[in-house]
Design a protein around this motif. Structure first.
Motif, PDB file in Angstrom:
ATOM      1  N   GLY A 109       0.817  -1.206   0.000  1.00  0.00           N
ATOM      2  CA  GLY A 109       0.000   0.000   0.000  1.00  0.00           C
ATOM      3  C   GLY A 109       0.853   1.260   0.000  1.00  0.00           C
ATOM      4  N   LEU A 110       1.915   1.263   0.784  1.00  0.00           N
ATOM      5  CA  LEU A 110       2.821   2.411   0.820  1.00  0.00           C
ATOM      6  C   LEU A 110       3.568   2.580  -0.505  1.00  0.00           C
ATOM      7  N   LEU A 111       3.953   1.466  -1.103  1.00  0.00           N
ATOM      8  CA  LEU A 111       4.644   1.538  -2.393  1.00  0.00           C
ATOM      9  C   LEU A 111       3.725   2.108  -3.468  1.00  0.00           C
ATOM     10  N   ARG A 112       2.434   1.764  -3.401  1.00  0.00           N
ATOM     11  CA  ARG A 112       1.495   2.320  -4.380  1.00  0.00           C
ATOM     12  C   ARG A 112       1.342   3.826  -4.200  1.00  0.00           C
ATOM     13  N   HIS A 339     -12.196   8.133   2.610  1.00  0.00           N
ATOM     14  CA  HIS A 339     -12.245   7.837   4.037  1.00  0.00           C
ATOM     15  C   HIS A 339     -10.853   7.979   4.636  1.00  0.00           C
ATOM     16  N   HIS A 340     -10.734   8.829   5.650  1.00  0.00           N
ATOM     17  CA  HIS A 340      -9.474   8.970   6.371  1.00  0.00           C
ATOM     18  C   HIS A 340      -9.291   7.745   7.276  1.00  0.00           C
ATOM     19  N   VAL A 341      -8.310   6.925   6.962  1.00  0.00           N
ATOM     20  CA  VAL A 341      -8.043   5.743   7.782  1.00  0.00           C
ATOM     21  C   VAL A 341      -7.567   6.156   9.169  1.00  0.00           C
ATOM     22  N   ASP A 362      -3.349  12.894   5.840  1.00  0.00           N
ATOM     23  CA  ASP A 362      -4.146  13.134   4.636  1.00  0.00           C
ATOM     24  C   ASP A 362      -3.711  12.245   3.478  1.00  0.00           C
ATOM     25  N   GLN A 363      -2.525  11.659   3.571  1.00  0.00           N
ATOM     26  CA  GLN A 363      -2.065  10.741   2.535  1.00  0.00           C
ATOM     27  C   GLN A 363      -2.724   9.369   2.668  1.00  0.00           C
ATOM     28  N   PHE A 364      -3.268   9.087   3.844  1.00  0.00           N
ATOM     29  CA  PHE A 364      -3.803   7.755   4.113  1.00  0.00           C
ATOM     30  C   PHE A 364      -5.333   7.760   4.034  1.00  0.00           C
ATOM     31  N   CYS A 365      -5.827   8.015   2.835  1.00  0.00           N
ATOM     32  CA  CYS A 365      -7.262   7.955   2.576  1.00  0.00           C
ATOM     33  C   CYS A 365      -7.535   6.837   1.582  1.00  0.00           C
ATOM     34  N   VAL A 366      -8.713   6.290   1.653  1.00  0.00           N
ATOM     35  CA  VAL A 366      -9.129   5.257   0.696  1.00  0.00           C
ATOM     36  C   VAL A 366     -10.520   5.617   0.181  1.00  0.00           C
ATOM     37  N   ARG A 367     -10.793   5.220  -1.052  1.00  0.00           N
ATOM     38  CA  ARG A 367     -12.124   5.444  -1.604  1.00  0.00           C
ATOM     39  C   ARG A 367     -13.028   4.268  -1.237  1.00  0.00           C
ATOM     40  N   PHE A 433      -4.261   3.489  -0.908  1.00  0.00           N
ATOM     41  CA  PHE A 433      -4.324   4.849  -0.384  1.00  0.00           C
ATOM     42  C   PHE A 433      -4.304   5.899  -1.481  1.00  0.00           C
ATOM     43  N   THR A 434      -5.002   6.980  -1.215  1.00  0.00           N
ATOM     44  CA  THR A 434      -4.974   8.148  -2.088  1.00  0.00           C
ATOM     45  C   THR A 434      -4.977   9.382  -1.210  1.00  0.00           C
ATOM     46  N   LYS A 435      -4.587  10.491  -1.778  1.00  0.00           N
ATOM     47  CA  LYS A 435      -4.501  11.713  -0.987  1.00  0.00           C
ATOM     48  C   LYS A 435      -5.888  12.305  -0.779  1.00  0.00           C
ATOM     49  N   GLY A 436      -6.200  12.668   0.452  1.00  0.00           N
ATOM     50  CA  GLY A 436      -7.451  13.335   0.773  1.00  0.00           C
ATOM     51  C   GLY A 436      -7.207  14.776   1.155  1.00  0.00           C
TER      52      GLY A 436
END
Length: 439
Positions: A109-112, A339-341, A362-367, A433-436
């Motif tokens: 996940g971090l590598l992505r 969603h902020h994990v 804010d970097q640890f968001c998921v859709r 993860f995507t940026k929120g």
């Protein structure tokens, strides 16, 4: 394809368990990210060195050079270098963090998360190299064509800069959706830049002929095209144009053909394959890169299908056959809520445990689908939802506080991530993860 294989004993050992196979995949992906980052850093250093040499060149006998009014164009290139270095630095930071976590799913996940930064730097460097080509040509014109209009050259460069600016702005944002959109638009943009470059060169040749300049002056302008990085970066111009753009395209014996031109090495394709399969780089991004290097300005031969050259380069595997050039929804970028994990209301708590800078929460968001998002928060009313012990924010913070009490000290950032990823698996929250945005 050339695949790097370890000793048979190692392969057999990890192949006996799913955990070992996942760890091997994570290690392979991490190495691919490191290799891609190093390659892009080298390309960026080359471009930066070219800008420095142009800035350091003294004026000629007529006093013309890329200084004075033209300095802004050199500064424009230098300004782009800064954000590209920052993007590669961020990618390195995510790669380092990935190597330190225990859970392989979180590692992937971090590598992505490094993917959009690598993608932005890759295509940003390509555009910057193209800009350097225009500056080289402008420098040759200023020095060898005194009868050429300086005002017109200034305007031409301004127009080219305007063509590049929107794409560079989107890439510099490092926002995954904007980076992806800019990537998909790159082949068309590079086609426009090719024509601009060719037009500027042909107009200069005509002016030199009308002015009765010596052959040496014309050769100086022609030489810029011959040594230009455009012969590697830009699509082919129409048949009526001079054949100097694109000549001398030579690769290793292990190269891969796209259409009728040798475009990339087998090692590069293997590197891209590993990044694509791990979800670090998108297939459309690799397709755009191959199209640009292959001199193709159309994205596909059939609706929503990857071009044949791209399929041939990536290998006609089941993974590639299932991939299509699509819009935001097809690329996994729907309008589903983010969603902020890591709960936003506890931002300061997480910052004290290392979640700052490139690794802020804010970097640890998921859709998530709307229903899924509401479910893990206890329903549509968040105030009532917080009364449920299993509500996401409440559950995460209780687990983290309990872990700190047990340890008798603050958790490290990696320990927090290892705890969070286990809860993500239980709640079926994707580790993508995507940026929120912050509140």
């Amino acid at each position: 394809m050339l695949r790097r294989q370890g000793p048979r004993d190692d392969v057999t050992a990890v192949g006996n368990s799913a955990v070992g196979g996942k760890a091997l995949r994570a290690a392979s992906t991490r190495q691919a990210v490191l290799d891609a980052t190093d390659e892009m850093k080298g390309s960026l250093r080359d471009v930066e060195a070219a800008l420095s040499r142009l800035a350091a060149r003294p004026s000629d006998l007529w006093g013309f050079s890329l200084t004075g009014a033209f300095t802004r164009y050199l500064d424009h290139g230098s300004g782009q270098v800064k954000w590209m270095k920052g993007a590669l630095g961020s990618a390195t930071a995510f790669t380092d963090a990935a190597s330190e976590v225990d859970d392989t799913d979180m590692e992937l996940g971090l590598l992505r998360m490094a993917g959009p930064r690598l993608q932005a730097a890759q295509f940003g460097t390509l555009l910057l190299a193209t800009w350097v080509d225009f500056l080289h040509l402008a420098d040759a014109i200023l020095r060898n064509c005194p009868m050429c209009s300086v005002e017109k050259l200034f305007t031409d460069l301004h127009r080219v800069q305007g063509l590049m600016e929107p794409t560079l702005t989107d890439l510099a944002s490092l926002d995954p959706e904007r980076v992806e959109a800019a990537t998909l638009a790159m082949p068309e943009l590079m086609g426009k830049l090719t024509r601009e470059f060719d037009t500027l060169q042909r107009e200069t040749r005509s002016t030199l002929k009308l002015g009765g300049q010596v052959i040496a002056a014309m050769q100086a302008v022609e030489m810029v095209t011959m040594i230009s990085t455009m012969k590697m970066a830009l699509p082919r111009v129409p048949p009526s144009a001079p054949a100097t753009l694109g000549v001398g395209l030579v690769m290793s014996s292990g190269g891969v053909m796209a259409g009728s031109r040798l475009v990339v090495s087998a090692e590069w394709v293997e590197l891209m394959r590993r990044l694509v399969q791990a979800g670090v780089i998108s297939v459309p991004a690799v397709g755009a890169a191959v199209l640009i290097h292959g001199g193709q300005v159309t994205m596909a031969q059939a609706h929503q299908d990857l071009p044949k050259g791209v399929r041939d380069a990536l290998g006609d595997s089941p993974e590639v056959r299932g991939m299509q050039v699509t819009g935001r929804a097809g690329a996994g970028m729907s309008d589903a809520p983010k969603h902020h994990v890591l709960p936003q209301e506890h931002r300061e708590w997480f910052e004290q445990r290392g979640f700052t800078g490139d690794m802020d929460i804010d970097q640890f968001c998921v859709r998530l689908e709307q229903a899924h998002h509401e479910a893990i928060h206890g329903g549509g009313n968040w105030k009532l939802g917080r009364m449920w012990p299993g509500e996401w924010n409440r559950m995460i913070m209780e687990a983290l506080h309990e872990a700190e009490i047990t340890a008798g000290r603050r958790l490290t950032r990696n320990q927090v991530l290892d705890i969070v990823v286990e809860r993500m698996k239980v709640y079926k929250v994707p580790i993508a993860f995507t940026k929120g945005s912050s509140r």
